[in-house]
Design a protein around this motif. Structure first.
Motif, mmCIF file in Angstrom:
data_model
loop_
_atom_site.group_PDB
_atom_site.id
_atom_site.type_symbol
_atom_site.label_atom_id
_atom_site.label_comp_id
_atom_site.label_asym_id
_atom_site.label_seq_id
_atom_site.Cartn_x
_atom_site.Cartn_y
_atom_site.Cartn_z
ATOM 1 N N LEU A 155 34.033 46.458 49.601
ATOM 2 C CA LEU A 155 35.394 46.080 49.983
ATOM 3 C C LEU A 155 36.440 46.610 49.011
ATOM 4 O O LEU A 155 37.630 46.411 49.221
ATOM 5 N N GLY A 156 35.973 47.266 47.946
ATOM 6 C CA GLY A 156 36.926 47.917 47.053
ATOM 7 C C GLY A 156 36.991 47.388 45.646
ATOM 8 O O GLY A 156 37.791 47.880 44.838
ATOM 9 N N ALA A 157 36.169 46.384 45.294
ATOM 10 C CA ALA A 157 36.155 45.903 43.910
ATOM 11 C C ALA A 157 35.618 46.995 43.003
ATOM 12 O O ALA A 157 34.706 47.734 43.368
ATOM 13 N N MET A 158 36.173 47.085 41.799
ATOM 14 C CA MET A 158 35.730 48.083 40.830
ATOM 15 C C MET A 158 34.645 47.536 39.905
ATOM 16 O O MET A 158 34.093 48.264 39.086
ATOM 17 N N GLY A 159 34.345 46.249 40.042
ATOM 18 C CA GLY A 159 33.302 45.667 39.215
ATOM 19 C C GLY A 159 32.968 44.274 39.699
ATOM 20 O O GLY A 159 33.694 43.674 40.495
ATOM 21 N N PHE A 160 31.822 43.771 39.216
ATOM 22 C CA PHE A 160 31.348 42.438 39.592
ATOM 23 C C PHE A 160 30.703 41.841 38.359
ATOM 24 O O PHE A 160 29.706 42.362 37.854
ATOM 25 N N VAL A 161 31.270 40.747 37.844
ATOM 26 C CA VAL A 161 30.770 40.119 36.627
ATOM 27 C C VAL A 161 30.407 38.669 36.917
ATOM 28 O O VAL A 161 31.265 37.885 37.335
ATOM 29 N N PRO A 162 29.147 38.277 36.723
ATOM 30 C CA PRO A 162 28.775 36.860 36.892
ATOM 31 C C PRO A 162 29.452 36.002 35.828
ATOM 32 O O PRO A 162 29.638 36.427 34.687
ATOM 33 N N LYS A 163 29.800 34.780 36.186
ATOM 34 C CA LYS A 163 30.476 33.893 35.238
ATOM 35 C C LYS A 163 29.578 33.513 34.068
ATOM 36 O O LYS A 163 30.075 33.140 32.999
ATOM 37 N N ARG A 164 28.274 33.593 34.265
ATOM 38 C CA ARG A 164 27.366 33.265 33.169
ATOM 39 C C ARG A 164 27.170 34.441 32.202
ATOM 40 O O ARG A 164 26.405 34.342 31.243
ATOM 41 N N ALA A 165 27.849 35.554 32.453
ATOM 42 C CA ALA A 165 27.698 36.735 31.600
ATOM 43 C C ALA A 165 28.270 36.468 30.211
ATOM 44 O O ALA A 165 29.156 35.630 30.025
ATOM 45 N N SER A 166 27.781 37.210 29.249
ATOM 46 C CA SER A 166 28.275 37.086 27.882
ATOM 47 C C SER A 166 29.638 37.762 27.743
ATOM 48 O O SER A 166 30.041 38.570 28.596
ATOM 49 N N ASN A 167 30.341 37.440 26.663
ATOM 50 C CA ASN A 167 31.615 38.103 26.386
ATOM 51 C C ASN A 167 31.425 39.610 26.260
ATOM 52 O O ASN A 167 32.266 40.402 26.696
ATOM 53 N N GLU A 168 30.308 40.007 25.637
ATOM 54 C CA GLU A 168 30.036 41.431 25.450
ATOM 55 C C GLU A 168 29.901 42.145 26.785
ATOM 56 O O GLU A 168 30.393 43.266 26.958
ATOM 57 N N LEU A 199 37.775 30.451 45.926
ATOM 58 C CA LEU A 199 39.101 29.856 45.778
ATOM 59 C C LEU A 199 39.253 28.701 46.760
ATOM 60 O O LEU A 199 38.727 28.745 47.872
ATOM 61 N N GLY A 200 39.981 27.687 46.343
ATOM 62 C CA GLY A 200 40.094 26.500 47.179
ATOM 63 C C GLY A 200 40.838 26.714 48.476
ATOM 64 O O GLY A 200 40.575 26.021 49.473
ATOM 65 N N ASP A 201 41.769 27.672 48.506
ATOM 66 C CA ASP A 201 42.601 27.841 49.695
ATOM 67 C C ASP A 201 42.324 29.136 50.456
ATOM 68 O O ASP A 201 43.038 29.466 51.407
ATOM 69 N N ALA A 202 41.288 29.893 50.057
ATOM 70 C CA ALA A 202 41.015 31.151 50.764
ATOM 71 C C ALA A 202 39.620 31.655 50.407
ATOM 72 O O ALA A 202 39.072 31.313 49.346
ATOM 73 N N ASP A 203 39.071 32.464 51.284
ATOM 74 C CA ASP A 203 37.799 33.128 51.016
ATOM 75 C C ASP A 203 38.052 34.319 50.090
ATOM 76 O O ASP A 203 38.926 35.146 50.349
ATOM 77 N N GLY A 204 37.286 34.406 49.007
ATOM 78 C CA GLY A 204 37.511 35.453 48.022
ATOM 79 C C GLY A 204 37.371 36.855 48.579
ATOM 80 O O GLY A 204 38.108 37.773 48.177
ATOM 81 N N PHE A 205 36.442 37.057 49.499
ATOM 82 C CA PHE A 205 36.262 38.378 50.084
ATOM 83 C C PHE A 205 37.478 38.775 50.919
ATOM 84 O O PHE A 205 37.886 39.935 50.927
ATOM 85 N N GLU A 206 38.071 37.794 51.614
ATOM 86 C CA GLU A 206 39.274 38.079 52.392
ATOM 87 C C GLU A 206 40.448 38.406 51.470
ATOM 88 O O GLU A 206 41.254 39.298 51.770
ATOM 89 N N VAL A 207 40.526 37.699 50.345
ATOM 90 C CA VAL A 207 41.584 37.995 49.377
ATOM 91 C C VAL A 207 41.387 39.392 48.790
ATOM 92 O O VAL A 207 42.344 40.158 48.619
ATOM 93 N N LEU A 208 40.136 39.747 48.510
ATOM 94 C CA LEU A 208 39.840 41.079 47.992
ATOM 95 C C LEU A 208 40.269 42.149 48.991
ATOM 96 O O LEU A 208 40.903 43.154 48.608
ATOM 97 N N THR A 209 39.965 41.951 50.253
ATOM 98 C CA THR A 209 40.383 42.900 51.294
ATOM 99 C C THR A 209 41.897 43.028 51.340
ATOM 100 O O THR A 209 42.451 44.131 51.443
ATOM 101 N N GLU A 210 42.579 41.893 51.234
ATOM 102 C CA GLU A 210 44.050 41.889 51.233
ATOM 103 C C GLU A 210 44.602 42.652 50.035
ATOM 104 O O GLU A 210 45.552 43.439 50.172
ATOM 105 N N MET A 211 44.007 42.449 48.871
ATOM 106 C CA MET A 211 44.491 43.123 47.666
ATOM 107 C C MET A 211 44.298 44.631 47.758
ATOM 108 O O MET A 211 45.171 45.414 47.370
ATOM 109 N N ARG A 212 43.163 45.066 48.262
ATOM 110 C CA ARG A 212 42.911 46.497 48.365
ATOM 111 C C ARG A 212 43.851 47.140 49.388
ATOM 112 O O ARG A 212 44.234 48.299 49.261
#
Length: 242
Positions: free
Chosen positions: A96-109, A57-70
């Motif tokens: 850090l508490g994510a329930m999943g990890f999906v690469p952006k290059r992954a298929s819709n399926e 994200l342009g204004d924050a580190d994603g891992f820090e945001v994930l920690t904040e959300m959890r």
């Protein structure tokens, strides 16, 4: 189902929004292009069923945001959507508490599969990061988790992800290997107990034993450990001669 998409790239947001809406007519999607906008969305309405979060994200580190959300929204399942699928990033996100990890290059399926698994209480790990094919980890990445030894299992059927239905890890009892097989499918303890006709407490004991033998502390690390053991075993098995 109410879904919150968080990504600072308009094209990615649009693409993900289209995919998520394809899950059903009852799916509503809200977007946020920054951590600041995310916090504003949640202050207005925190009643979401699922969040998809970009790590860059342009204004924050994603891992820090994930920690904040959890911390602030522990009941809201978060699935990380990232441009990378490095094992180190996957492990960190899940730990850090994510329930999943999906690469952006992954298929819709693959995205559909991940979201279905997460919404049913499981944890989704991308096959490539679990060592199921693809290039070997770069030199700067963590060494594979190869403490225990995976015994050869003649004719063991595989799942669609390439993992055996019942692994055969040295140091585990047959029942513990069965539990490990269910862990690799992403099943929560309650479903494992139901499928194996065990109590939830017994399943918890078996899971603890599995993690101990694999020398890991999370389910995701167990998936990575077993899949990398399989990859290592396959690499050292001499080719069949005809």
């Amino acid at each position: 189902m109410k879904v919150l998409l968080v990504d600072d790239h308009p094209l990615i947001l649009s693409a993900l929004q289209g995919v998520i809406k394809g899950l059903g007519s009852d799916v509503s999607v809200t977007t946020a292009a920054s951590a600041r906008e995310l916090r504003q969305r949640l202050s207005e309405d925190a009643d979401y069923d699922l969040m998809l979060l970009d790590l860059q994200l342009g204004d924050a580190d994603g891992f820090e945001v994930l920690t904040e959300m959890r911390r602030d929204h522990p009941a809201l399942p978060v699935v990380v959507v990232s441009g990378t699928d490095r094992a180190a990033d996957v492990l960190r996100a899940i730990d850090l508490g994510a329930m999943g990890f999906v690469p952006k290059r992954a298929s819709n399926e693959l995205l559909f599969e991940a979201l279905r698994l997460v919404m049913s209480g499981g944890i989704f790990v991308p096959p490539v990061s679990a060592g199921l094919g693809g290039p070997a980890p770069a030199a700067h990445e963590p060494a594979p988790l190869l403490q225990p030894r995976l015994q050869p299992s003649a004719g063991a059927p595989g799942t669609s992800g390439g993992l055996p239905a019942v692994p055969n890890v040295a140091g585990l009892t047959p029942r513990q290997n069965e539990v490990l097989g269910k862990l690799l499918q992403g099943l929560p303890n309650k479903l494992i107990a139901r499928e194996l006709n065990l109590s939830v407490e017994t399943v918890k004991d078996h899971v603890a034993a599995v993690l101990r033998v694999l020398d890991v502390s999370t389910r995701t690390q167990a998936v990575l450990a077993v899949s990398r053991m399989q990859q290592s075993a396959a690499a050292t098995t001499p080719p069949t001669r005809y």
